[in-house]
Design an enzyme around this catalytic site. Structure first.
Site, PDB file in Angstrom:
ATOM      1  CG  HIS A   1      -0.482   0.205   2.470  1.00  0.00           C
ATOM      2  ND1 HIS A   1       0.238   1.243   2.826  1.00  0.00           N
ATOM      3  CD2 HIS A   1       0.082  -0.725   3.328  1.00  0.00           C
ATOM      4  CE1 HIS A   1       0.705   1.148   4.297  1.00  0.00           C
ATOM      5  NE2 HIS A   1       0.604  -0.088   4.577  1.00  0.00           N
TER       6      HIS A   1
ATOM      7  CG  ASP B   1      -1.058 -20.268  12.437  1.00  0.00           C
ATOM      8  OD1 ASP B   1      -0.562 -20.166  13.950  1.00  0.00           O
ATOM      9  OD2 ASP B   1      -0.310 -20.849  11.751  1.00  0.00           O
TER      10      ASP B   1
ATOM     11  CB  SER C   1       1.525  -3.554   5.207  1.00  0.00           C
ATOM     12  OG  SER C   1       2.423  -2.595   5.686  1.00  0.00           O
TER      13      SER C   1
END
Length: 409
Positions: A208, A334, A349
């Site tokens: 991003h 998980d 990220s």
């Protein structure tokens, strides 16, 4: 060759494609054909690179559109997962917000706001003197304001440069002259490397854009680089509160220059190749139509520099990715990752998403009300931004963990 995602479902299910030029590119599942539905189960397989020209018709009769599809050879890259420090330096000093001045009589003013000096602007010089840092700018304003009532600033905003005159005011709290701005001379934070190409050393990370902290648009940087980052602790996320990786930058290890900051991530070139203990060989990159709902794996660092693999589920694949790059919704399954982080946190990220042995995308944002869920960007578009994939002919909080705050001037 899945083509159904080129058009809305209500249209693609009614379209028939006729191949009128393909130069031996296609391999048919059941003998030689010329017409086929856009549905995956009936479409041919792209066997070799080349161009395929199609005549699309509604219900097999009504002419709809002619398209040329480019079949490119499979691209392979090294998977990331490495923790990185991201450093961007602005060409000048960036305005990121307002900070009102308290006068001696207790009233509050903001001279910069009164003259429309907007967040996102770059202050290039003061009275002809080039600005090198936020501290330098603070000194110039205070120093010059003691000599003259009004000072001139040279600013750049949305690619346009102009001169602004402003009257600094003496601040009762800081005991110096200010103009009422919150500024920064750079951006820094912790993120994750998504991939790199061992031949060209081109890389992609974050997934991003790095923005101007409340101001519109990308961080307008002069120099950018990535450095090693070591994760020392985790602030666990919970509904309504975003978690974060806490770490520091190192001197030895990952090193590279950032050349692009886009809505799909940051891109540049490494100085040397890296090792990945989980995937030691390059992975093929999945095209958008190959990504599907179901189990997947992400790679990220939770302690020091150790890359670990964790299980997630791709819950939604958007038929048309959003303009900000979001193309997937993933859910952390998980339990080890959930117990340590609460799900997706800042600094995660760029964590590569791997499905059935292919790099399919990268983690980008977390859903604030449910940190076990977040968004992902397609690896395909990240490779295009990195210059590793030919351009196609057919044609929420981010996870960057910031470590720099602003300075008041």
């Amino acid at each position: 060759m899945a083509l159904d995602n080129l058009f809305p479902g209500c249209i693609s299910t009614r379209l028939t494609a006729r191949v009128f030029e393909e130069e031996g590119v296609l391999q048919w599942r059941e003998g030689k054909k010329q017409n086929f539905s856009l549905l995956q189960k009936e479409s041919p397989i792209a066997a070799v690179p080349g161009d395929v020209k199609l005549d699309l018709r509604l219900f097999g009769v009504i002419p709809f559109k002619k398209v040329t599809l480019q079949v490119v050879p499979p691209v392979k890259v090294m998977a990331g997962g490495h923790s990185i420090g991201v450093l961007l330096t602005a060409d000048g000093v960036m305005v990121v917000g307002y900070s009102h001045i308290t006068l001696e009589n207790g009233s509050k003013v903001c001279p910069a706001k009164e003259v429309d000096l907007l967040p996102g602007a770059l202050i290039l010089n003061v009275e002809g003197t080039a600005v090198h840092s936020d501290l330098h700018l603070s000194y110039l304003i205070d120093h010059l304001a003691r000599k003259k009532e009004e000072i001139r600033l040279r600013v750049k905003y949305q690619e346009k440069t102009k001169e602004i005159k402003v009257k600094p005011q003496f601040c009762r709290e800081t005991r110096r002259y200010r103009i009422g701005l919150l500024v920064r001379d750079g951006a820094a934070g912790v993120g994750t490397l998504t991939f790199y190409d061992s031949k060209t050393k081109k890389f992609g990370a974050l997934g991003h854009i790095i923005t101007n902290s409340g101001a519109p648009g990308a961080w307008d940087f002069k120099n950018g680089r990535i450095v090693p980052a070591s994760v020392q602790s985790i602030q666990k996320g919970q509904p309504g509160k975003i978690g974060e990786k806490i770490g520091f930058f190192g001197e030895k290890g990952i090193s590279g220059n950032i050349t692009k900051n886009t809505q799909f991530g940051i891109f540049g070139e490494l100085r040397y190749n890296l090792a990945n203990p989980i995937f030691s060989k390059p992975l093929p990159v999945a095209m958008g139509h190959q990504v599907k709902e179901g189990p997947a794996t992400i790679l990220t660092v939770l302690k020091n520099e150790k890359i670990e693999a964790f299980q997630v589920s791709i819950q939604t694949v958007f038929s048309r990715p959003r303009s900000d790059g979001k193309a997937l919704i993933i859910k952390v399954t998980d339990q080890k990752l959930i117990s340590k982080t609460g799900g997706i946190i800042q600094g995660m990220s760029g964590s590569p998403i791997i499905q059935e042995g292919k790099l399919v995308g990268a983690v980008t944002h977390v859903l604030i009300n449910d940190p076990t869920k977040g968004y992902g960007v397609l690896a395909e578009v990240m490779l295009e931004e990195a210059g590793l994939l030919s351009e196609r002919k057919e044609g929420v909080s981010g996870g960057f963990s910031s470590v720099v705050s602003g300075n008041r001037i």
